[in-house]
Write a protein that holds these residues in place. Structure first.
Motif, PDB file in Angstrom:
ATOM      1  N   LEU A   1      -3.237  -0.545 -11.710  1.00  0.00           N
ATOM      2  CA  LEU A   1      -1.888  -0.705 -12.254  1.00  0.00           C
ATOM      3  C   LEU A   1      -0.896   0.125 -11.442  1.00  0.00           C
ATOM      4  O   LEU A   1      -1.228   1.197 -10.939  1.00  0.00           O
ATOM      5  CB  LEU A   1      -1.847  -0.239 -13.706  1.00  0.00           C
ATOM      6  N   ILE A   2       0.323  -0.371 -11.332  1.00  0.00           N
ATOM      7  CA  ILE A   2       1.421   0.405 -10.761  1.00  0.00           C
ATOM      8  C   ILE A   2       2.016   1.243 -11.879  1.00  0.00           C
ATOM      9  O   ILE A   2       2.473   0.713 -12.888  1.00  0.00           O
ATOM     10  CB  ILE A   2       2.493  -0.524 -10.165  1.00  0.00           C
ATOM     11  N   VAL A   3       1.983   2.559 -11.732  1.00  0.00           N
ATOM     12  CA  VAL A   3       2.474   3.448 -12.794  1.00  0.00           C
ATOM     13  C   VAL A   3       3.485   4.426 -12.195  1.00  0.00           C
ATOM     14  O   VAL A   3       3.405   4.776 -11.018  1.00  0.00           O
ATOM     15  CB  VAL A   3       1.325   4.219 -13.468  1.00  0.00           C
ATOM     16  N   PRO A   4       4.445   4.893 -13.011  1.00  0.00           N
ATOM     17  CA  PRO A   4       5.436   5.852 -12.509  1.00  0.00           C
ATOM     18  C   PRO A   4       4.863   7.262 -12.451  1.00  0.00           C
ATOM     19  O   PRO A   4       3.806   7.558 -13.019  1.00  0.00           O
ATOM     20  CB  PRO A   4       6.561   5.742 -13.547  1.00  0.00           C
TER      21      PRO A   4
ATOM     22  N   PHE B   1      -9.437  -0.629 -21.029  1.00  0.00           N
ATOM     23  CA  PHE B   1      -9.463  -1.450 -22.241  1.00  0.00           C
ATOM     24  C   PHE B   1      -9.115  -0.647 -23.479  1.00  0.00           C
ATOM     25  O   PHE B   1      -8.606  -1.189 -24.470  1.00  0.00           O
ATOM     26  CB  PHE B   1     -10.832  -2.118 -22.389  1.00  0.00           C
ATOM     27  N   LEU B   2      -9.356   0.670 -23.441  1.00  0.00           N
ATOM     28  CA  LEU B   2      -9.021   1.503 -24.591  1.00  0.00           C
ATOM     29  C   LEU B   2      -7.508   1.599 -24.788  1.00  0.00           C
ATOM     30  O   LEU B   2      -7.039   1.883 -25.897  1.00  0.00           O
ATOM     31  CB  LEU B   2      -9.601   2.906 -24.410  1.00  0.00           C
ATOM     32  N   ASP B   3      -6.764   1.366 -23.717  1.00  0.00           N
ATOM     33  CA  ASP B   3      -5.308   1.370 -23.801  1.00  0.00           C
ATOM     34  C   ASP B   3      -4.733  -0.037 -23.899  1.00  0.00           C
ATOM     35  O   ASP B   3      -3.513  -0.226 -23.836  1.00  0.00           O
ATOM     36  CB  ASP B   3      -4.707   2.073 -22.579  1.00  0.00           C
ATOM     37  N   GLY B   4      -5.613  -1.030 -23.994  1.00  0.00           N
ATOM     38  CA  GLY B   4      -5.164  -2.408 -24.150  1.00  0.00           C
ATOM     39  C   GLY B   4      -4.885  -3.135 -22.855  1.00  0.00           C
ATOM     40  O   GLY B   4      -4.227  -4.185 -22.870  1.00  0.00           O
ATOM     41  N   THR B   5      -5.353  -2.600 -21.719  1.00  0.00           N
ATOM     42  CA  THR B   5      -5.140  -3.274 -20.433  1.00  0.00           C
ATOM     43  C   THR B   5      -6.496  -3.582 -19.795  1.00  0.00           C
ATOM     44  O   THR B   5      -7.407  -2.746 -19.813  1.00  0.00           O
ATOM     45  CB  THR B   5      -4.320  -2.408 -19.474  1.00  0.00           C
ATOM     46  N   LEU B   6      -6.605  -4.782 -19.232  1.00  0.00           N
ATOM     47  CA  LEU B   6      -7.837  -5.199 -18.567  1.00  0.00           C
ATOM     48  C   LEU B   6      -7.634  -5.489 -17.081  1.00  0.00           C
ATOM     49  O   LEU B   6      -8.560  -5.331 -16.295  1.00  0.00           O
ATOM     50  CB  LEU B   6      -8.417  -6.448 -19.247  1.00  0.00           C
ATOM     51  N   THR B   7      -6.460  -5.929 -16.701  1.00  0.00           N
ATOM     52  CA  THR B   7      -6.195  -6.285 -15.308  1.00  0.00           C
ATOM     53  C   THR B   7      -5.020  -5.470 -14.776  1.00  0.00           C
ATOM     54  O   THR B   7      -4.098  -5.125 -15.514  1.00  0.00           O
ATOM     55  CB  THR B   7      -5.870  -7.778 -15.155  1.00  0.00           C
ATOM     56  N   GLY B   8      -5.086  -5.165 -13.475  1.00  0.00           N
ATOM     57  CA  GLY B   8      -4.015  -4.422 -12.843  1.00  0.00           C
ATOM     58  C   GLY B   8      -2.851  -5.324 -12.464  1.00  0.00           C
ATOM     59  O   GLY B   8      -2.998  -6.537 -12.337  1.00  0.00           O
ATOM     60  N   ASN B   9      -1.679  -4.726 -12.266  1.00  0.00           N
ATOM     61  CA  ASN B   9      -0.496  -5.498 -11.882  1.00  0.00           C
ATOM     62  C   ASN B   9      -0.127  -5.308 -10.409  1.00  0.00           C
ATOM     63  O   ASN B   9       0.907  -5.801  -9.961  1.00  0.00           O
ATOM     64  CB  ASN B   9       0.704  -5.140 -12.764  1.00  0.00           C
ATOM     65  N   LEU B  10      -0.956  -4.585  -9.661  1.00  0.00           N
ATOM     66  CA  LEU B  10      -0.734  -4.484  -8.222  1.00  0.00           C
ATOM     67  C   LEU B  10      -1.143  -5.793  -7.574  1.00  0.00           C
ATOM     68  O   LEU B  10      -2.189  -6.352  -7.873  1.00  0.00           O
ATOM     69  CB  LEU B  10      -1.553  -3.335  -7.631  1.00  0.00           C
ATOM     70  N   GLY B  11      -0.311  -6.307  -6.710  1.00  0.00           N
ATOM     71  CA  GLY B  11      -0.583  -7.594  -6.085  1.00  0.00           C
ATOM     72  C   GLY B  11      -1.809  -7.576  -5.189  1.00  0.00           C
ATOM     73  O   GLY B  11      -2.252  -6.520  -4.714  1.00  0.00           O
ATOM     74  N   ARG B  12      -2.361  -8.755  -4.967  1.00  0.00           N
ATOM     75  CA  ARG B  12      -3.509  -8.899  -4.062  1.00  0.00           C
ATOM     76  C   ARG B  12      -3.093  -8.579  -2.622  1.00  0.00           C
ATOM     77  O   ARG B  12      -2.011  -8.909  -2.190  1.00  0.00           O
ATOM     78  CB  ARG B  12      -4.044 -10.330  -4.161  1.00  0.00           C
ATOM     79  N   ASN B  13      -3.985  -7.910  -1.899  1.00  0.00           N
ATOM     80  CA  ASN B  13      -3.762  -7.552  -0.493  1.00  0.00           C
ATOM     81  C   ASN B  13      -2.461  -6.775  -0.316  1.00  0.00           C
ATOM     82  O   ASN B  13      -1.681  -7.023   0.612  1.00  0.00           O
ATOM     83  CB  ASN B  13      -3.747  -8.807   0.387  1.00  0.00           C
ATOM     84  N   ALA B  14      -2.228  -5.808  -1.201  1.00  0.00           N
ATOM     85  CA  ALA B  14      -0.978  -5.040  -1.162  1.00  0.00           C
ATOM     86  C   ALA B  14      -0.989  -3.963  -0.088  1.00  0.00           C
ATOM     87  O   ALA B  14       0.070  -3.467   0.303  1.00  0.00           O
ATOM     88  CB  ALA B  14      -0.717  -4.401  -2.527  1.00  0.00           C
ATOM     89  N   GLY B  15      -2.167  -3.567   0.391  1.00  0.00           N
ATOM     90  CA  GLY B  15      -2.246  -2.545   1.426  1.00  0.00           C
ATOM     91  C   GLY B  15      -2.057  -3.122   2.817  1.00  0.00           C
ATOM     92  O   GLY B  15      -2.345  -4.296   3.055  1.00  0.00           O
ATOM     93  N   ILE B  16      -1.585  -2.310   3.748  1.00  0.00           N
ATOM     94  CA  ILE B  16      -1.405  -2.717   5.137  1.00  0.00           C
ATOM     95  C   ILE B  16      -2.054  -1.663   6.034  1.00  0.00           C
ATOM     96  O   ILE B  16      -1.724  -0.470   5.952  1.00  0.00           O
ATOM     97  CB  ILE B  16       0.083  -2.868   5.521  1.00  0.00           C
ATOM     98  N   LYS B  17      -2.967  -2.105   6.893  1.00  0.00           N
ATOM     99  CA  LYS B  17      -3.613  -1.191   7.830  1.00  0.00           C
ATOM    100  C   LYS B  17      -2.624  -0.759   8.916  1.00  0.00           C
ATOM    101  O   LYS B  17      -1.650  -1.462   9.194  1.00  0.00           O
ATOM    102  CB  LYS B  17      -4.832  -1.862   8.469  1.00  0.00           C
ATOM    103  N   PRO B  18      -2.873   0.377   9.572  1.00  0.00           N
ATOM    104  CA  PRO B  18      -1.970   0.826  10.648  1.00  0.00           C
ATOM    105  C   PRO B  18      -1.986  -0.128  11.837  1.00  0.00           C
ATOM    106  O   PRO B  18      -2.941  -0.879  12.041  1.00  0.00           O
ATOM    107  CB  PRO B  18      -2.549   2.195  11.034  1.00  0.00           C
ATOM    108  N   LYS B  19      -0.932  -0.072  12.623  1.00  0.00           N
ATOM    109  CA  LYS B  19      -0.858  -0.896  13.835  1.00  0.00           C
ATOM    110  C   LYS B  19      -1.842  -0.376  14.878  1.00  0.00           C
ATOM    111  O   LYS B  19      -2.246   0.798  14.857  1.00  0.00           O
ATOM    112  CB  LYS B  19       0.566  -0.879  14.406  1.00  0.00           C
ATOM    113  N   ASP B  20      -2.227  -1.249  15.796  1.00  0.00           N
ATOM    114  CA  ASP B  20      -3.156  -0.895  16.864  1.00  0.00           C
ATOM    115  C   ASP B  20      -2.536  -1.196  18.212  1.00  0.00           C
ATOM    116  O   ASP B  20      -1.787  -2.183  18.364  1.00  0.00           O
ATOM    117  CB  ASP B  20      -4.480  -1.673  16.723  1.00  0.00           C
TER     118      ASP B  20
END
Length: 306
Positions: free
Chosen positions: A192-195, A223-242
């Motif tokens: 999840l994206i959290v502040p 699940f104890l807090d009522g959440t099962l899936t994260g809201n961060l998008g798929r493939n959100a990370g970017i590897k460094p340039k080469d």
């Protein structure tokens, strides 16, 4: 300066339909596939006493492999080339490619079902192989015959051929590393994206700093807090340039009209740059590098021609 565009649709992608409560799904009209799976289990004496109302004695039996021809992708690219044909002892080719690949699944060979099988559209994102920028320069310089006497022997018949490649980083999927949505799969659960200042969740997870989070912090679903899936998008990370820098330097030494000896030195990654090959995808790892391409390497050779 050509433009390339492609939009494949209806390619196969995996799904993770979970028939843990097979009798209940069958009673709810889930279809012949679940009915067939339940009959196979009943023949083996499994789940025979499952109560579809209370779920008593209903034992999960992993995922039902399912592949749907519902995947879609789109690809756009612009290429530009600058070429100088051989003349006055040298030639070169410089090429640049801008591209953007978007999809909602990689391929059937990568068994990564959606994070939420009830919302597969949430998987649409930059592709794993999306490389936005790529620049390649290659050239050849041949000295030919220069000077007289000793200078001619030393400075003549040299060849210098560099290859320089600079590429932007490719996306990667940031995951929790465990099964947070109870679908018997771990490679697709995203955080999840959290502040900043978010407290520890009910599962004991503290927020972790991440440069790929819009708020700067990530935290797994609980699940104890009522959440099962994260809201961060798929493939959100970017590897460094080469940046890859290779070069060949060769010297041809003639012995008469037909016999010649050529000394060759090939250098790979001349500037000895640390080029990241892979990173840690876990949400609390800082997404640090875990693998690198080869450091500087030298290769020597002698070639005799006659």
């Amino acid at each position: 300066m050509p433009w390339v565009s492609a939009a494949p649709v209806s390619f196969f992608r995996p799904s993770g339909l979970n028939p843990s409560f097979a009798n209940f799904l069958t009673a709810a009209g889930a279809g012949n596939c679940v009915t067939l799976a339940q009959s196979i289990l009943a023949a083996d004496g499994l789940l025979a006493n499952c109560d579809p109302t209370t779920f008593a004695n209903c034992v999960p039996f992993s995922d039902m492999p399912a592949n749907f021809s519902s995947g879609s992708s789109v690809y756009h690219a612009l290429t530009a080339n600058l070429r100088k044909r051989f003349g006055k002892h040298y030639e070169f080719l410089a090429s640049y490619t801008w591209s953007h690949a978007i999809d909602d699944s990689t391929d059937l060979q990568s068994p990564l079902e959606p994070q939420d099988n009830y919302n597969p559209n949430a998987e649409r994102s930059n592709s794993l192989f999306d490389q936005r920028h790529r620049f390649v320069f290659s050239g050849v310089y041949q000295s030919g015959n220069l000077g007289n006497g000793f200078l001619k022997k030393f400075f003549s018949n040299w060849t210098v051929a560099p290859i320089i490649e600079a590429v932007s980083g490719r996306p990667f999927n940031i995951i929790t590393g465990d099964d947070r949505n109870f679908d018997f799969s771990t490679p697709t659960d995203r955080p999840l994206i959290v502040p900043a200042g978010t407290p520890t969740n009910g599962c004991g997870d503290k927020p972790a700093a991440s440069r790929f989070s819009p708020t700067g912090f990530l935290q797994p679903a609980c699940f104890l807090d009522g959440t099962l899936t994260g809201n961060l998008g798929r493939n959100a990370g970017i590897k460094p340039k080469d940046i890859f820098t290779d070069i060949r330097i060769a010297k041809r030494i003639p012995f008469g009209d037909r016999l010649a000896l050529e000394g060759i030195v090939d250098a790979f990654n001349v500037i000895n740059r640390f080029n990241v090959a892979d990173v840690n995808p876990l949400w609390d790892s800082g997404q640090k590098a875990t693998a690198a391409f080869d450091p500087r390497q030298l290769q020597f050779a002698l070639k005799l021609t006659w």
